[in-house]
Design a protein around this motif. Structure first.
Motif, PDB file in Angstrom:
ATOM      1  N   ARG A 396       0.836  -1.208   0.000  1.00  0.00           N
ATOM      2  CA  ARG A 396       0.000   0.000   0.000  1.00  0.00           C
ATOM      3  C   ARG A 396       0.868   1.253   0.000  1.00  0.00           C
ATOM      4  N   GLU A 397       1.963   1.215   0.711  1.00  0.00           N
ATOM      5  CA  GLU A 397       2.864   2.370   0.761  1.00  0.00           C
ATOM      6  C   GLU A 397       3.510   2.602  -0.617  1.00  0.00           C
ATOM      7  N   VAL A 398       3.859   1.516  -1.298  1.00  0.00           N
ATOM      8  CA  VAL A 398       4.399   1.669  -2.651  1.00  0.00           C
ATOM      9  C   VAL A 398       3.349   2.277  -3.572  1.00  0.00           C
ATOM     10  N   LEU A 399       2.103   1.831  -3.467  1.00  0.00           N
ATOM     11  CA  LEU A 399       1.035   2.364  -4.304  1.00  0.00           C
ATOM     12  C   LEU A 399       0.765   3.833  -3.989  1.00  0.00           C
ATOM     13  N   ARG A 400       0.954   4.216  -2.751  1.00  0.00           N
ATOM     14  CA  ARG A 400       0.686   5.605  -2.357  1.00  0.00           C
ATOM     15  C   ARG A 400       1.791   6.561  -2.799  1.00  0.00           C
ATOM     16  N   CYS A 401       3.020   6.051  -2.792  1.00  0.00           N
ATOM     17  CA  CYS A 401       4.167   6.897  -3.115  1.00  0.00           C
ATOM     18  C   CYS A 401       4.246   7.119  -4.628  1.00  0.00           C
ATOM     19  N   ALA A 402       4.214   8.369  -5.036  1.00  0.00           N
ATOM     20  CA  ALA A 402       4.142   8.697  -6.462  1.00  0.00           C
ATOM     21  C   ALA A 402       5.376   8.262  -7.238  1.00  0.00           C
ATOM     22  N   ASP A 403       6.550   8.319  -6.622  1.00  0.00           N
ATOM     23  CA  ASP A 403       7.780   8.004  -7.344  1.00  0.00           C
ATOM     24  C   ASP A 403       8.394   6.664  -6.926  1.00  0.00           C
ATOM     25  N   MET A 405       7.781   3.742  -8.165  1.00  0.00           N
ATOM     26  CA  MET A 405       8.036   2.934  -9.352  1.00  0.00           C
ATOM     27  C   MET A 405       8.578   3.797 -10.489  1.00  0.00           C
ATOM     28  N   THR A 406       9.622   3.324 -11.114  1.00  0.00           N
ATOM     29  CA  THR A 406      10.245   4.041 -12.232  1.00  0.00           C
ATOM     30  C   THR A 406      10.197   3.143 -13.463  1.00  0.00           C
ATOM     31  N   PRO A 407       9.594   3.606 -14.576  1.00  0.00           N
ATOM     32  CA  PRO A 407       9.565   2.777 -15.784  1.00  0.00           C
ATOM     33  C   PRO A 407      10.880   2.868 -16.561  1.00  0.00           C
ATOM     34  N   VAL A 408      11.344   1.741 -17.074  1.00  0.00           N
ATOM     35  CA  VAL A 408      12.472   1.706 -17.992  1.00  0.00           C
ATOM     36  C   VAL A 408      12.040   0.882 -19.201  1.00  0.00           C
ATOM     37  N   PHE A 409      12.757   1.031 -20.299  1.00  0.00           N
ATOM     38  CA  PHE A 409      12.324   0.421 -21.553  1.00  0.00           C
ATOM     39  C   PHE A 409      13.510  -0.252 -22.241  1.00  0.00           C
ATOM     40  N   GLN A 410      13.261  -1.445 -22.772  1.00  0.00           N
ATOM     41  CA  GLN A 410      14.296  -2.153 -23.527  1.00  0.00           C
ATOM     42  C   GLN A 410      13.839  -2.307 -24.967  1.00  0.00           C
ATOM     43  N   ALA A 425       8.214  -2.547 -21.663  1.00  0.00           N
ATOM     44  CA  ALA A 425       8.178  -1.701 -20.466  1.00  0.00           C
ATOM     45  C   ALA A 425       8.485  -2.549 -19.236  1.00  0.00           C
ATOM     46  N   LEU A 426       9.442  -2.098 -18.437  1.00  0.00           N
ATOM     47  CA  LEU A 426       9.838  -2.782 -17.207  1.00  0.00           C
ATOM     48  C   LEU A 426       9.748  -1.810 -16.052  1.00  0.00           C
ATOM     49  N   THR A 427       9.645  -2.332 -14.852  1.00  0.00           N
ATOM     50  CA  THR A 427       9.466  -1.493 -13.673  1.00  0.00           C
ATOM     51  C   THR A 427      10.620  -1.674 -12.708  1.00  0.00           C
ATOM     52  N   ARG A 428      11.131  -0.560 -12.176  1.00  0.00           N
ATOM     53  CA  ARG A 428      12.160  -0.582 -11.143  1.00  0.00           C
ATOM     54  C   ARG A 428      11.602   0.118  -9.896  1.00  0.00           C
ATOM     55  N   PHE A 429      11.800  -0.501  -8.733  1.00  0.00           N
ATOM     56  CA  PHE A 429      11.322   0.060  -7.467  1.00  0.00           C
ATOM     57  C   PHE A 429      12.492   0.776  -6.794  1.00  0.00           C
ATOM     58  N   LEU A 430      12.890   1.909  -7.362  1.00  0.00           N
ATOM     59  CA  LEU A 430      14.096   2.604  -6.913  1.00  0.00           C
ATOM     60  C   LEU A 430      13.892   3.359  -5.611  1.00  0.00           C
ATOM     61  N   PRO A 438      12.161  -6.269  -8.491  1.00  0.00           N
ATOM     62  CA  PRO A 438      10.759  -6.125  -8.926  1.00  0.00           C
ATOM     63  C   PRO A 438       9.943  -7.407  -8.772  1.00  0.00           C
ATOM     64  N   ASP A 439      10.544  -8.563  -9.102  1.00  0.00           N
ATOM     65  CA  ASP A 439       9.753  -9.795  -9.044  1.00  0.00           C
ATOM     66  C   ASP A 439       9.293 -10.108  -7.626  1.00  0.00           C
ATOM     67  N   LEU A 440      10.109  -9.749  -6.615  1.00  0.00           N
ATOM     68  CA  LEU A 440       9.689  -9.980  -5.233  1.00  0.00           C
ATOM     69  C   LEU A 440       8.566  -9.039  -4.824  1.00  0.00           C
ATOM     70  N   TRP A 441       8.620  -7.783  -5.286  1.00  0.00           N
ATOM     71  CA  TRP A 441       7.529  -6.855  -4.975  1.00  0.00           C
ATOM     72  C   TRP A 441       6.212  -7.356  -5.576  1.00  0.00           C
ATOM     73  N   PHE A 442       6.257  -7.771  -6.843  1.00  0.00           N
ATOM     74  CA  PHE A 442       5.019  -8.248  -7.468  1.00  0.00           C
ATOM     75  C   PHE A 442       4.527  -9.535  -6.814  1.00  0.00           C
ATOM     76  N   ALA A 443       5.456 -10.425  -6.430  1.00  0.00           N
ATOM     77  CA  ALA A 443       5.052 -11.657  -5.746  1.00  0.00           C
ATOM     78  C   ALA A 443       4.389 -11.329  -4.408  1.00  0.00           C
ATOM     79  N   GLN A 444       4.951 -10.379  -3.666  1.00  0.00           N
ATOM     80  CA  GLN A 444       4.354  -9.996  -2.383  1.00  0.00           C
ATOM     81  C   GLN A 444       2.985  -9.371  -2.588  1.00  0.00           C
ATOM     82  N   ALA A 445       2.874  -8.564  -3.628  1.00  0.00           N
ATOM     83  CA  ALA A 445       1.585  -7.919  -3.889  1.00  0.00           C
ATOM     84  C   ALA A 445       0.510  -8.948  -4.207  1.00  0.00           C
TER      85      ALA A 445
END
Length: 817
Positions: A396-403, A405-410, A425-430, A438-445
């Motif tokens: 929930r805190e990640v969803l609330r925080c505007a920055d 998640m940072t998108p990167v592109f390959q 499009a890939l996501t980095r939780f910087l 990222p895979d652990l964040w999505f697994a936890q979610a």
């Protein structure tokens, strides 16, 4: 009175008697010749039957084998039993030295008689050229020794064996093993037996290739492709087994969770390839510290775990500290390696043994919070495992925080042209706490019910980035469950014509019709559907059939080293054919080598992405132009020139074979092309003939190794009606041993020559049959539709080649086959 003189025979009677005696002598000679011919024919037929029995015995035994060792043992036993050789042995190729090394695969009828020979053999390594196996290794061909006591190349004389022969087993174009056989008496070379074992070797090689491919797939399912260690699933399976054993035996078992500190800096500074190299070295060092029955696994990007049966808390802590100190001695580009570790033990920490990994992870993060580069044992007073509510709060805190998640592109590159066709499009939780991949964040979610919300936010921030080049698509990663959610539906644009929905395999796909209906609706809005890690993971081939993807994305584990791995090439070719048959494109992920790019292009892979082309980065990264130039076809005259790539793997393509047929101007050219046809169609023998309509027969044009016919020989339609029907009716036909509908004359040819099936295809030019293509195989197995189609294509090219060959001399008489 003198007795009367005997009456003299008339001259005519003496002449008649002499003539009769000469006639009787001629008849005796003729009868003896006929008997000798009959005896030789009977012996030849018997020998052929025995060869066929031997071949069938080996084929049957090998086909039932599930491991390489079982297949080789079955082959050794079958050859010894059916050829009456008392000793057989298999040697395997050492991949590191290339030498042949002895194995425990033996067939010995009298163990005491050959004990000394076996002992010496098992203590000997055979380099190329040394001894009988070394001769086979050096030449790649079968070899025969009449008497080992007098042959200077035998290397093991005067040990109770004299006659010997050996032959190689090839898999993937390389010698994998050598089978050798011995007898106590000298034996002259048996060329017929050598011919049979050559066919046996070819079949065993195919069986070994199949077994190795199956073993590789099984290994890939349970081991990390980068380090070769146990993967997450394998480690958990083994841990469950060890906990159960410890419970039965009233013993202990411990788990170490170990994570490399600041490893991201190595990747960011020196690149993914250097990071992978570092992980392989680290894995090797950890494995060197473990016992043979410990389990060492890689369970995350830079996270490892060890399962220690029979080791309690103190021993596990000491082991973790040894590993930490050993890794601290390593350095990469002058940067030392530090790690943190956590330890948990059954039954002290977890009486049920169900949460050992979770507890070890918690102790690991305690070590990191305490300053890193240290070991902590689980302590309930210091470490509190996150409850479901706490995990929910973190997401929930990640969803609330505007920055957060940072998108990167390959970039995703189109191999034929080198242009950037799209971006993933890939996501980095910087800026999220705690720091996690990222895979652990999505697994936890997903574990706490917020998976769709987190995926939707990742999609939204990626779609919000402006400036994507016109004409390029954007590939968005979505799990199947999230795709059906209202959260993801709300952030997807109405027009999806430039969007690829990339289905990830992190969970089981929904089994109801709603998922299929939803995919159809997305396609109606213009979306293309991609399947990540095609052919693997939870969904596998059933998912490919169900979703009918527009793009198949091949996993990095398949791409890495594909240019040198025959098993990977076979899998790549199969997936490419599946894609071609369904109208899908194929995309290779994780490409890090130009040779991998070239191999992907050879097998009709449409797109590629990976560090060799460009790393993921802020919008919108370019690709390495020099790499693209090496991988794409030359641009000239306003088009891309299409040139076949050299395979280097022993395989041939339909294009290469038709090219060889197009260059046929002589019998020598034809024989070269025929050899390529054998390799393309997996045939044991290929025969090309021309039709002589006035003589109602076909005439052999090609040369081959078998002694059942020769160039210029005629085969009449009267004796072979099936062949006549192929020519006259222009029908394709195959004759298979054991088929009750098969023509008896054709079956006799197959049985006599040791073949199991033949495919006959007419060569047609301007509506007239001018030739015949015959494909023979030893195994009585029908040809596939693909192989039949290949043969039909080849006959079109033969239609141009046959008229260009020199005219053959007409036979004075028609010789039967």
């Amino acid at each position: 009175m003198k007795p009367a003189a005997p009456t003299a025979r008339p001259r005519s009677e003496e002449a008649r008697i002499a003539a009769l005696e000469k006639r009787l002598a001629r008849e005796r000679l003729a009868r003896r010749d006929v008997e000798q011919i009959a005896e030789r024919s009977t012996r030849a037929l018997y020998d052929k039957q025995q060869e066929l029995v031997l071949l069938e015995a080996v084929v049957s035994a090998c086909n039932e084998s599930s491991t390489e060792q079982e297949a080789l043992q079955a082959a050794v036993d079958a050859v010894c039993a059916h050829a009456s050789w008392p000793v057989g042995h298999a040697l395997l190729r050492d991949p590191s030295s290339g030498d042949l090394v002895p194995t425990t695969i033996w067939h010995i009828e009298h163990a005491d008689q050959f004990a000394a020979f076996r002992r010496v053999t098992e203590q000997t390594r055979f380099a190329a050229g040394f001894g009988l196996p070394g001769r086979v290794l050096a030449t790649g061909k079968a070899a025969w020794i009449t008497d080992g006591n007098t042959d200077p190349t035998f290397a093991r004389p005067h040990l109770g064996v004299r006659g010997a022969f050996a032959f190689p087993i090839l898999a993937g174009g390389e010698i994998r093993a050598v089978l050798e056989f011995f007898t106590a008496a000298p034996v002259a070379a048996d060329h017929a037996l050598l011919g049979v074992v050559t066919q046996i070797a070819r079949h065993i090689g195919r069986v070994v290739e199949r077994i190795l491919a199956q073993e590789q797939l099984a290994h890939q399912a349970t081991h990390d492709s980068l380090t070769g260690m146990a993967n997450h699933r394998c480690l958990h399976d083994r841990l469950a087994e060890e906990v159960e054993r410890a419970r039965r035996e009233n013993s202990v078992v411990s788990v170490i969770a170990l994570d490399i500190d600041h490893f991201k800096a190595i990747n960011d500074t020196y690149g993914h390839s250097e990071g992978d190299a570092a992980l392989r070295v680290i894995a090797k060092e950890l494995d060197s510290q473990a016992r043979t029955y410990d389990v060492v696994g890689r369970v995350g990007g830079e996270e490892f775990a060890l399962v220690l049966p029979g080791v309690g808390p103190d021993g596990a802590f000491a082991m973790a500290e040894r590993c930490r100190l050993r890794l601290a001695e390593l350095s990469f580009h002058g940067v030392g390696v530090a790690c943190s570790a956590g330890v948990a033990s059954y039954p002290r920490d977890d009486p049920d043994g169900c949460r050992l990994v979770e507890m070890a992870d918690a102790a690991l993060y305690w070590a990191k919070r305490a300053g890193r580069a240290q070991v902590r044992s689980y302590d309930a007073r210091e470490v509190t495992l996150l409850s479901g509510a706490e995990q929910h709060a973190q997401v929930r805190e990640v969803l609330r925080c505007a920055d957060a998640m940072t998108p990167v592109f390959q970039p995703i590159v189109e191999l034929a042209t080198g242009r950037i066709a799209g971006y993933e499009a890939l996501t980095r939780f910087l800026h999220a706490e705690p720091v996690r991949p990222p895979d652990l964040w999505f697994a936890q979610a997903h574990g706490c019910g917020l998976g769709p919300a987190l995926e939707a936010q990742a999609i939204e921030v990626s779609l919000a980035v402006p400036g994507r080049p016109a004409g390029s698509f954007l590939s968005l990663n979505v799990s199947p469950g999230a795709l059906l959610s209202d959260e993801v539906a709300a952030v997807l644009p109405r027009d999806l014509s430039e969007i690829v929905i990339e289905l990830t395999e992190h969970e089981l796909f929904p089994s109801d019709d709603a998922f299929d209906v939803h995919l159809a609706a997305l396609r109606a809005r213009g979306a293309r559907i991609a399947v990540d890690d095609a052919g693997a993971g939870y969904a596998g081939l059933q998912l490919l059939i169900r979703t009918r993807p527009d793009i198949l994305k091949l996993d990095r584990a398949l791409i890495q080293g594909v240019h040198t791995d025959a098993s990977k090439i076979a899998l790549l070719e199969a997936l490419s054919r599946f894609a071609t048959g369904t109208g899908a494109a194929v995309c290779g992920e994780g490409v890090e080598d130009i040779r991998e790019l070239q191999m992907l292009g050879r097998f009709d892979v449409t797109y590629a992405q990976g560090y060799a082309l460009a790393r993921p980065g802020p919008a919108w990264p370019a690709v390495a132009a020099e790499v693209v130039d090496e991988a794409t076809s030359e641009a000239r005259w306003g088009m891309r020139l299409v040139e076949p790539l050299a395979t280097g793997d022993g395989a041939v393509t339909l294009g290469e074979v038709t090219g060889a047929l197009a260059r046929v101007r002589s019998r020598e050219d034809l024989n070269v092309a025929v050899h390529l046809v054998e390799r393309l169609t997996h045939s044991d023998c290929v025969v090309v003939s021309r039709v002589l309509p006035d003589m109602h027969c076909v005439e052999t044009l090609s040369e081959h190794e078998h002694d059942w016919g020769s160039t210029g020989e005629h085969f009449t339609f009267d004796e072979y009606p099936a062949t006549e029907r192929v020519i006259v009716d222009q029908a394709l036909g195959q004759v298979i041993r054991g088929d009750p509908a098969a023509n008896p004359a054709e079956l006799r040819v197959l049985a006599r020559e040791g073949f199991g099936a033949v495919l006959m295809v007419p060569v047609i030019v301007n509506g007239e049959s001018i030739g015949l293509l015959e494909l023979y195989r030893r195994i009585p197995r029908p040809w596939t539709t693909t192989e039949i189609d290949q043969a039909r294509v080849l006959t079109h090219q033969l239609g141009s080649a046959i008229p260009l060959l020199p005219e053959t001399q007409a036979a004075n008489s028609v010789e039967p086959r």
